[in-house]
Design an enzyme around this catalytic site. Structure first.
Site, PDB file in Angstrom:
ATOM      1  N   LYS A 217      -3.027 -30.956 -42.386  1.00  0.00           N
ATOM      2  CA  LYS A 217      -3.741 -31.592 -41.273  1.00  0.00           C
ATOM      3  C   LYS A 217      -5.204 -31.901 -41.613  1.00  0.00           C
ATOM      4  O   LYS A 217      -5.761 -31.383 -42.576  1.00  0.00           O
ATOM      5  CB  LYS A 217      -3.628 -30.731 -40.014  1.00  0.00           C
ATOM      6  CG  LYS A 217      -2.256 -30.937 -39.346  1.00  0.00           C
ATOM      7  CD  LYS A 217      -2.127 -30.270 -38.006  1.00  0.00           C
ATOM      8  CE  LYS A 217      -0.731 -30.560 -37.451  1.00  0.00           C
ATOM      9  NZ  LYS A 217      -0.450 -29.802 -36.217  1.00  0.00           N
ATOM     10  N   ARG A 251       5.082 -24.025 -39.564  1.00  0.00           N
ATOM     11  CA  ARG A 251       5.687 -25.369 -39.687  1.00  0.00           C
ATOM     12  C   ARG A 251       4.990 -26.119 -40.814  1.00  0.00           C
ATOM     13  O   ARG A 251       3.786 -26.372 -40.736  1.00  0.00           O
ATOM     14  CB  ARG A 251       5.524 -26.112 -38.350  1.00  0.00           C
ATOM     15  CG  ARG A 251       6.113 -27.510 -38.327  1.00  0.00           C
ATOM     16  CD  ARG A 251       5.875 -28.141 -36.959  1.00  0.00           C
ATOM     17  NE  ARG A 251       6.420 -29.474 -36.876  1.00  0.00           N
ATOM     18  CZ  ARG A 251       5.799 -30.571 -37.299  1.00  0.00           C
ATOM     19  NH1 ARG A 251       4.590 -30.487 -37.838  1.00  0.00           N
ATOM     20  NH2 ARG A 251       6.376 -31.748 -37.171  1.00  0.00           N
TER      21      ARG A 251
HETATM   22  C1  YH5 Z   1       2.334 -28.502 -34.509  1.00  0.00           C
HETATM   23  O1  YH5 Z   1       1.206 -28.147 -34.920  1.00  0.00           O
HETATM   24  N1  YH5 Z   1       2.374 -30.906 -35.378  1.00  0.00           N
HETATM   25  S1  YH5 Z   1       3.173 -33.476 -35.785  1.00  0.00           S
HETATM   26  C2  YH5 Z   1      -1.343 -35.198 -39.299  1.00  0.00           C
HETATM   27  C3  YH5 Z   1      -1.423 -34.734 -40.623  1.00  0.00           C
HETATM   28  C4  YH5 Z   1      -0.561 -33.775 -41.057  1.00  0.00           C
HETATM   29  C5  YH5 Z   1       0.389 -33.275 -40.201  1.00  0.00           C
HETATM   30  C6  YH5 Z   1      -3.230 -36.139 -41.189  1.00  0.00           C
HETATM   31  N2  YH5 Z   1       4.354 -31.413 -34.516  1.00  0.00           N
HETATM   32  C7  YH5 Z   1       2.857 -29.808 -34.729  1.00  0.00           C
HETATM   33  O2  YH5 Z   1       2.327 -32.336 -38.424  1.00  0.00           O
HETATM   34  N3  YH5 Z   1       4.844 -29.244 -33.498  1.00  0.00           N
HETATM   35  C8  YH5 Z   1       3.294 -31.854 -35.219  1.00  0.00           C
HETATM   36  O3  YH5 Z   1      -2.310 -35.198 -41.538  1.00  0.00           O
HETATM   37  C9  YH5 Z   1       4.095 -30.119 -34.209  1.00  0.00           C
HETATM   38  N4  YH5 Z   1       3.108 -27.652 -33.789  1.00  0.00           N
HETATM   39  C10 YH5 Z   1       4.339 -28.006 -33.294  1.00  0.00           C
HETATM   40  N5  YH5 Z   1       5.032 -27.108 -32.599  1.00  0.00           N
HETATM   41  C11 YH5 Z   1       1.562 -33.591 -36.579  1.00  0.00           C
HETATM   42  C12 YH5 Z   1       1.539 -33.156 -37.991  1.00  0.00           C
HETATM   43  C13 YH5 Z   1       0.489 -33.721 -38.883  1.00  0.00           C
HETATM   44  C14 YH5 Z   1      -0.388 -34.688 -38.440  1.00  0.00           C
END
Ligand code: YH5
Length: 272
Positions: A217, A251
């Site tokens: 993230k 996750r």
């Molecule tokens: C979460 O924290 N996150 S989707 C942007 C990124 C990298 C990753 C710019 N669904 C979560 O993973 N569900 C998502 O780089 C989730 N907890 C739960 N329960 C976003 C994501 C991401 C976004």
């Protein structure tokens, strides 16, 4: 020594399986069902305890997806994974109809970034009789990063989750089926995300398993000044901190490396 709220089990590693045509992907993204199945198989071989299948991008600024498109993407993938891979599937959705269809197709968990706030979601999730993750988000994905505002991010998120637990239980969910998640990156500044991680242990007082999603993230990109495909070590550092603070599910995109971190921490914890 085990602490109250510590299950004694090593944290579970949840692999991210996005089934979207998202050209701005952070990884873990597959367009065709056969590719998604291959990705799921690789995660299972790398030690995933859960596979989180999502058909709607919840990244900052992402567009919303129609019900039909979301179902067409995820149902064939869930059916294929459930029939061929011995790792439970979680469905990442906020739509009641998708929750029901996914559980019907074999999903064993619901992951809702809206914490069952969509109309009819509590009733649908309660009827499914599977564990549900309630995640905190301030605002909506399109605009949530514009100007996040809290009195105290830790206490505000805590109160939100406490209220969502109450609403879910009032709507027929079993409290023992609930999982909580402070929602890193969802309507939070860098400072707010760092503060949430520092005080993650506070959420143990809610008495439910904690899920943490920090993999690749922006908070890592901002601290280390690295692009999204160069955030593995930052992700592993935060995964280790989250597990030490009491998280039960992590996750991630990088299942194998995270599984090593979890096993190493479990070995230390098991020592005399
Ligand atoms: C979460 O924290 N996150 S989707 C942007 C990124 C990298 C990753 C710019 N669904 C979560 O993973 N569900 C998502 O780089 C989730 N907890 C739960 N329960 C976003 C994501 C991401 C976004």
């Amino acid at each position: 020594m085990r602490q109250p709220g510590d299950s004694g089990r090593p944290a579970a590693v949840m692999g991210i399986l996005n089934v979207t045509p998202d050209s701005f992907s952070d990884g873990g993204t597959y367009e065709r069902p056969e590719e998604a199945l291959k990705g799921a198989r690789e995660m299972a071989d790398a030690g995933a305890d859960l596979i989180d299948v999502g058909g709607e991008s919840t990244r900052p600024g992402a567009d919303e997806v129609s019900l039909g498109d979301e179902l067409d993407r995820i149902i064939p993938v869930i059916q294929a994974v459930v029939s061929q891979i011995r790792v439970p599937v979680s469905i990442d959705t906020s739509k009641p109809d998708v929750m029901m269809a996914a559980v019907e197709a074999g999903a064993g968990m619901i992951n809702d970034v809206q914490a069952l706030r969509s109309s009819g979601a509590i009733e649908a999730a309660a009827a499914c009789r599977v564990p549900v993750c309630l995640m905190h988000m301030q605002g909506r994905p399109r605009t949530m990063q514009v100007a996040p505002k809290y009195d105290d991010v830790v206490e505000d998120v805590y109160r939100f989750l406490s209220e969502r637990i109450e609403a879910a239980v009032a709507g027929g969910m079993r409290e023992t089926d609930l999982i909580i998640d402070p929602g890193f990156g969802f309507g939070k500044t860098l400072e707010q995300n760092l503060r949430l991680m520092k005080h993650l242990g506070r959420f143990r007082a809610l008495g439910l398993p904690i899920l943490v999603g920090v993999s690749r993230k922006s908070m890592i990109g901002q601290v280390l000044d690295r692009p999204v495909d160069d955030r593995l070590y930052g992700s592993l550092a935060l995964a280790a901190l989250a597990v030490e603070a009491g998280a039960s599910i992590i996750r991630v995109h990088d299942v194998g490396p995270t599984a090593d971190v979890v096993r190493m921490l479990a070995a230390v914890r098991a020592a005399q």
